[in-house]
Write a protein that holds these residues in place. Structure first.
Motif, PDB file in Angstrom:
ATOM      1  N   TRP A 133       0.830  -1.204   0.000  1.00  0.00           N
ATOM      2  CA  TRP A 133       0.000   0.000   0.000  1.00  0.00           C
ATOM      3  C   TRP A 133       0.867   1.258   0.000  1.00  0.00           C
ATOM      4  O   TRP A 133       0.607   2.207  -0.757  1.00  0.00           O
ATOM      5  CB  TRP A 133      -0.904  -0.014   1.234  1.00  0.00           C
ATOM      6  N   VAL A 134       1.915   1.279   0.825  1.00  0.00           N
ATOM      7  CA  VAL A 134       2.791   2.448   0.909  1.00  0.00           C
ATOM      8  C   VAL A 134       3.479   2.696  -0.435  1.00  0.00           C
ATOM      9  O   VAL A 134       3.507   3.828  -0.943  1.00  0.00           O
ATOM     10  CB  VAL A 134       3.827   2.272   2.037  1.00  0.00           C
ATOM     11  N   LYS A 135       4.053   1.644  -1.025  1.00  0.00           N
ATOM     12  CA  LYS A 135       4.736   1.808  -2.319  1.00  0.00           C
ATOM     13  C   LYS A 135       3.767   2.310  -3.391  1.00  0.00           C
ATOM     14  O   LYS A 135       4.111   3.184  -4.202  1.00  0.00           O
ATOM     15  CB  LYS A 135       5.342   0.473  -2.757  1.00  0.00           C
ATOM     16  N   THR A 136       2.558   1.747  -3.377  1.00  0.00           N
ATOM     17  CA  THR A 136       1.582   2.135  -4.393  1.00  0.00           C
ATOM     18  C   THR A 136       1.169   3.592  -4.227  1.00  0.00           C
ATOM     19  O   THR A 136       1.036   4.338  -5.214  1.00  0.00           O
ATOM     20  CB  THR A 136       0.347   1.214  -4.310  1.00  0.00           C
ATOM     21  N   LYS A 137       0.961   4.036  -2.990  1.00  0.00           N
ATOM     22  CA  LYS A 137       0.576   5.431  -2.755  1.00  0.00           C
ATOM     23  C   LYS A 137       1.693   6.388  -3.173  1.00  0.00           C
ATOM     24  O   LYS A 137       1.417   7.461  -3.733  1.00  0.00           O
ATOM     25  CB  LYS A 137       0.245   5.647  -1.274  1.00  0.00           C
ATOM     26  N   ILE A 138       2.945   6.007  -2.935  1.00  0.00           N
ATOM     27  CA  ILE A 138       4.062   6.871  -3.340  1.00  0.00           C
ATOM     28  C   ILE A 138       4.091   7.034  -4.854  1.00  0.00           C
ATOM     29  O   ILE A 138       4.210   8.158  -5.370  1.00  0.00           O
ATOM     30  CB  ILE A 138       5.393   6.303  -2.814  1.00  0.00           C
ATOM     31  N   PHE A 139       3.963   5.934  -5.578  1.00  0.00           N
ATOM     32  CA  PHE A 139       4.021   6.034  -7.045  1.00  0.00           C
ATOM     33  C   PHE A 139       2.739   6.622  -7.622  1.00  0.00           C
ATOM     34  O   PHE A 139       2.757   7.206  -8.712  1.00  0.00           O
ATOM     35  CB  PHE A 139       4.338   4.666  -7.647  1.00  0.00           C
ATOM     36  N   GLU A 146       3.613  14.257 -11.994  1.00  0.00           N
ATOM     37  CA  GLU A 146       4.094  14.378 -13.380  1.00  0.00           C
ATOM     38  C   GLU A 146       2.980  14.753 -14.339  1.00  0.00           C
ATOM     39  O   GLU A 146       3.241  15.264 -15.425  1.00  0.00           O
ATOM     40  CB  GLU A 146       4.741  13.058 -13.813  1.00  0.00           C
ATOM     41  N   LEU A 147       1.724  14.477 -13.947  1.00  0.00           N
ATOM     42  CA  LEU A 147       0.586  14.871 -14.780  1.00  0.00           C
ATOM     43  C   LEU A 147       0.124  16.294 -14.480  1.00  0.00           C
ATOM     44  O   LEU A 147      -0.893  16.747 -15.012  1.00  0.00           O
ATOM     45  CB  LEU A 147      -0.583  13.893 -14.571  1.00  0.00           C
ATOM     46  N   GLY A 148       0.861  16.995 -13.620  1.00  0.00           N
ATOM     47  CA  GLY A 148       0.538  18.385 -13.306  1.00  0.00           C
ATOM     48  C   GLY A 148      -0.491  18.549 -12.208  1.00  0.00           C
ATOM     49  O   GLY A 148      -0.917  19.679 -11.930  1.00  0.00           O
ATOM     50  N   ARG A 149      -0.851  17.477 -11.522  1.00  0.00           N
ATOM     51  CA  ARG A 149      -1.870  17.536 -10.465  1.00  0.00           C
ATOM     52  C   ARG A 149      -1.145  17.544  -9.105  1.00  0.00           C
ATOM     53  O   ARG A 149      -1.214  16.597  -8.335  1.00  0.00           O
ATOM     54  CB  ARG A 149      -2.827  16.354 -10.607  1.00  0.00           C
ATOM     55  N   LYS A 150      -0.443  18.639  -8.833  1.00  0.00           N
ATOM     56  CA  LYS A 150       0.468  18.698  -7.687  1.00  0.00           C
ATOM     57  C   LYS A 150      -0.260  18.673  -6.346  1.00  0.00           C
ATOM     58  O   LYS A 150       0.219  18.062  -5.388  1.00  0.00           O
ATOM     59  CB  LYS A 150       1.347  19.951  -7.801  1.00  0.00           C
ATOM     60  N   SER A 151      -1.416  19.344  -6.249  1.00  0.00           N
ATOM     61  CA  SER A 151      -2.133  19.338  -4.968  1.00  0.00           C
ATOM     62  C   SER A 151      -2.635  17.941  -4.629  1.00  0.00           C
ATOM     63  O   SER A 151      -2.597  17.518  -3.464  1.00  0.00           O
ATOM     64  CB  SER A 151      -3.298  20.331  -5.014  1.00  0.00           C
ATOM     65  N   THR A 156      -1.939  12.805  -1.565  1.00  0.00           N
ATOM     66  CA  THR A 156      -1.640  11.374  -1.598  1.00  0.00           C
ATOM     67  C   THR A 156      -0.469  11.046  -0.677  1.00  0.00           C
ATOM     68  O   THR A 156      -0.512  10.062   0.076  1.00  0.00           O
ATOM     69  CB  THR A 156      -1.325  10.930  -3.041  1.00  0.00           C
ATOM     70  N   PHE A 157       0.579  11.857  -0.709  1.00  0.00           N
ATOM     71  CA  PHE A 157       1.716  11.653   0.199  1.00  0.00           C
ATOM     72  C   PHE A 157       1.286  11.813   1.658  1.00  0.00           C
ATOM     73  O   PHE A 157       1.747  11.089   2.541  1.00  0.00           O
ATOM     74  CB  PHE A 157       2.838  12.637  -0.135  1.00  0.00           C
ATOM     75  N   LEU A 158       0.391  12.780   1.897  1.00  0.00           N
ATOM     76  CA  LEU A 158      -0.063  13.014   3.268  1.00  0.00           C
ATOM     77  C   LEU A 158      -0.804  11.808   3.830  1.00  0.00           C
ATOM     78  O   LEU A 158      -0.730  11.539   5.036  1.00  0.00           O
ATOM     79  CB  LEU A 158      -0.970  14.249   3.318  1.00  0.00           C
ATOM     80  N   GLN A 159      -1.533  11.069   2.995  1.00  0.00           N
ATOM     81  CA  GLN A 159      -2.250   9.887   3.473  1.00  0.00           C
ATOM     82  C   GLN A 159      -1.293   8.862   4.073  1.00  0.00           C
ATOM     83  O   GLN A 159      -1.614   8.185   5.045  1.00  0.00           O
ATOM     84  CB  GLN A 159      -3.049   9.263   2.329  1.00  0.00           C
ATOM     85  N   ALA A 185       5.090  17.899   2.142  1.00  0.00           N
ATOM     86  CA  ALA A 185       3.961  17.196   2.765  1.00  0.00           C
ATOM     87  C   ALA A 185       4.212  17.004   4.257  1.00  0.00           C
ATOM     88  O   ALA A 185       3.306  17.190   5.085  1.00  0.00           O
ATOM     89  CB  ALA A 185       3.737  15.855   2.074  1.00  0.00           C
ATOM     90  N   ARG A 186       5.450  16.661   4.626  1.00  0.00           N
ATOM     91  CA  ARG A 186       5.787  16.477   6.047  1.00  0.00           C
ATOM     92  C   ARG A 186       5.651  17.781   6.819  1.00  0.00           C
ATOM     93  O   ARG A 186       5.180  17.798   7.958  1.00  0.00           O
ATOM     94  CB  ARG A 186       7.211  15.943   6.187  1.00  0.00           C
TER      95      ARG A 186
END
Length: 503
Positions: A133-139, A146-151, A156-159, A185-186
């Motif tokens: 789950w952690v690896k998948t959320k990071i990627f 990379e798709l320009g959806r930075k927020s 996603t990182f915050l989760q 995010a941290r």
């Protein structure tokens, strides 16, 4: 006289007290759940038998909960379907998304990674699941960035950081811009609103894991950023429980009975409950818990029965309030093969639905004389057995509202009598001050009387609606044109009071 309307309400109260509610057999019976009761090692075969029995019962007059709904209710919404998802298959799907992200195919990568996240809730909770789950959320966050959806990437990182605030990304594995986004995010984590989570278990001392991270033991009180979490309570040798919790401004409290929760098995073709060692049935206090969890009054329990050297497939229609079987029968264990099992369980399902014995099955005799008499009558008519009507909540009974109407009517009559008295004597004196005092008392008592009239009428209407709109949990309201109707007419000398409607 002003008190005529109050007299009318007082007279109407006993007249409007509803008689015994009647219900059709289907409404009285309500929905039925089918569950396998299995000792260790019997789950697979009994799950197949329960699935076959449910297939036949769905074609009968009984209203049967589907396997998917049964799993959602038993798991308190944590699981959506029976059967375990393959962790190795999801790992392969993650590898595909990983390769796609390094090939700059971020849209395809995002699609693959979200398929992994959708499948993970159906896998058994454990270290491997949460590592994936952690690896998948990071990627997923990398693809969004990379798709320009930075927020969205930041969220996603915050989760991940909600329960892993000290986790860092290595510059050897990730691009500097991704590491920088992770640091942002941290930094944002400290500013997030937090809510209180309280977790307790019976017995106490269970490990508390939130999104796979151990937080402490029960009884546990902690504060987490607002959001949705997977909570797991587990104690070795006792059992475990999984819950999805939404932490927000209000305190979230979770209390579980670990031995009961740990006995639930959703990794088979059909939901099972593991029997405690040395027992041939569930503990008595588990039956009401099942009824509360499922929202039903009856359950078909499927189990393996051993007599001498022979194995039998047994099934009982159980009243979940008392934990007593309403009907119970068994047959020789069917030969192996899904088709053979499906054919053999048809007669067993027929008996459970109608009470009519068939060749090839043995029926358990016994029970109270009253229950036996009802069963015999219903069996003769081919009707499904309906359990006793459930006890209504107090506010769904008529008598509390009737008491309120009576009290209001008595107060209204007294108020109207007092107001009439002061009105009549107000003009019998020539002293202006006395006259004004009596008129003030007249207006005060008239206000009391009118208020009591309104409250009594409101209680009367509410009581009728609460009584006639009640349906047993799990039953749909009747759409028949012959539904309950309430109508009131004119009382001589009491004015017009009309309440009408179909409930």
């Amino acid at each position: 006289m002003h008190y005529r309307l109050a007299q009318g309400l007082l007279l109407l109260t006993p007249l409007l007290s509803p008689g015994p509610a009647t219900a059709s057999p289907n409404e009285a019976g309500g929905p039925v759940a089918v569950v396998a009761l299995a000792h260790e090692g019997e789950q697979e075969s009994l799950a197949r038998a329960a699935a076959a029995l449910q297939h036949h019962l769905k074609r009968s007059s009984l209203q049967v909960l589907g396997a998917g709904k049964l799993v959602r209710l038993l798991s308190a919404g944590v699981r959506a379907a029976a059967g375990a998802e393959s962790l190795s298959r999801l790992s392969g799907l993650f590898q595909q998304g990983y390769i796609q992200s390094y090939s700059f195919e971020y849209r395809k990568a995002l699609s693959s990674l979200r398929l992994v996240l959708a499948g993970l809730p159906a896998t058994p909770p454990g270290p491997e699941r949460w590592a994936l789950w952690v690896k998948t959320k990071i990627f997923e966050g990398i693809s969004l960035y990379e798709l320009g959806r930075k927020s969205e990437a930041l969220d996603t990182f915050l989760q991940v950081l909600h329960t892993r605030p000290l986790m860092k990304l290595s510059r050897r594995q990730y691009a500097p811009k991704i590491v920088g986004l992770w640091k942002r995010a941290r930094a944002r984590l400290e500013k997030l609103s937090r809510g209180k989570l309280v977790a307790d278990s019976e017995p106490a001392g269970a490990r508390v894991l939130v999104d796979g991270v151990e937080m402490g033991i029960t009884p546990y009180i902690g504060r987490l950023p607002h959001g949705r979490y997977h909570l797991r309570l587990e104690k070795e040798g006792v059992g475990f429980a999984n819950r999805l919790v939404e932490v927000g401004p209000e305190t979230v409290t979770v209390r579980v009975q670990l031995s009961f929760e740990g006995a639930l098995d959703f990794d088979q073709e059909h939901p099972c409950i593991r029997l405690p060692p040395g027992r041939e049935s569930l503990p008595e206090h588990w039956w009401p818990w099942l009824g509360d969890r499922l929202g039903v009054r009856r359950l078909v329990a499927v189990r393996r029965l051993q007599k001498e050297d022979k194995a039998y497939l047994a099934a009982a229609l159980v009243d979940l309030v008392s934990g007593k079987p309403l009907r119970e029968a068994w047959m020789e264990w069917p030969a192996s093969g899904r088709r053979t099992l499906m054919d053999a369980t048809g007669e067993l399902a027929g008996f459970l639905a109608t009470g009519k014995p068939a060749q090839g099955i043995e029926v358990k005799q016994g029970g109270s004389q009253a229950a036996a008499a009802v069963q015999e009558q219903q069996s003769a008519r081919g009707e499904p057995l309906a359990p006793p009507a459930p006890d209504r909540p107090w506010w769904r009974k008529f008598w509390p509202w009737g008491l309120m109407v009576g009290a209001g009517a008595v107060l209204a009559v007294g108020g109207h009598i007092a107001s009439s008295h002061y009105h009549d004597i107000a003009y019998q004196t020539g002293v202006t001050a006395v006259q004004n005092e009596r008129l003030a008392k007249y207006r005060a008592w008239l206000g009391v009387a009118i208020t009591a009239d309104i409250l009594a009428a409101a209680a009367l209407t509410t009581g009728l609606i609460m009584y006639y709109t009640y349906r047993e949990p799990g039953c749909e309201p009747s759409t028949s044109p012959s539904g309950d109707t309430v109508s009131l007419g004119i009382l001589p000398g009491g004015g017009l009071l009309l309440v009408g409607g179909r409930f």
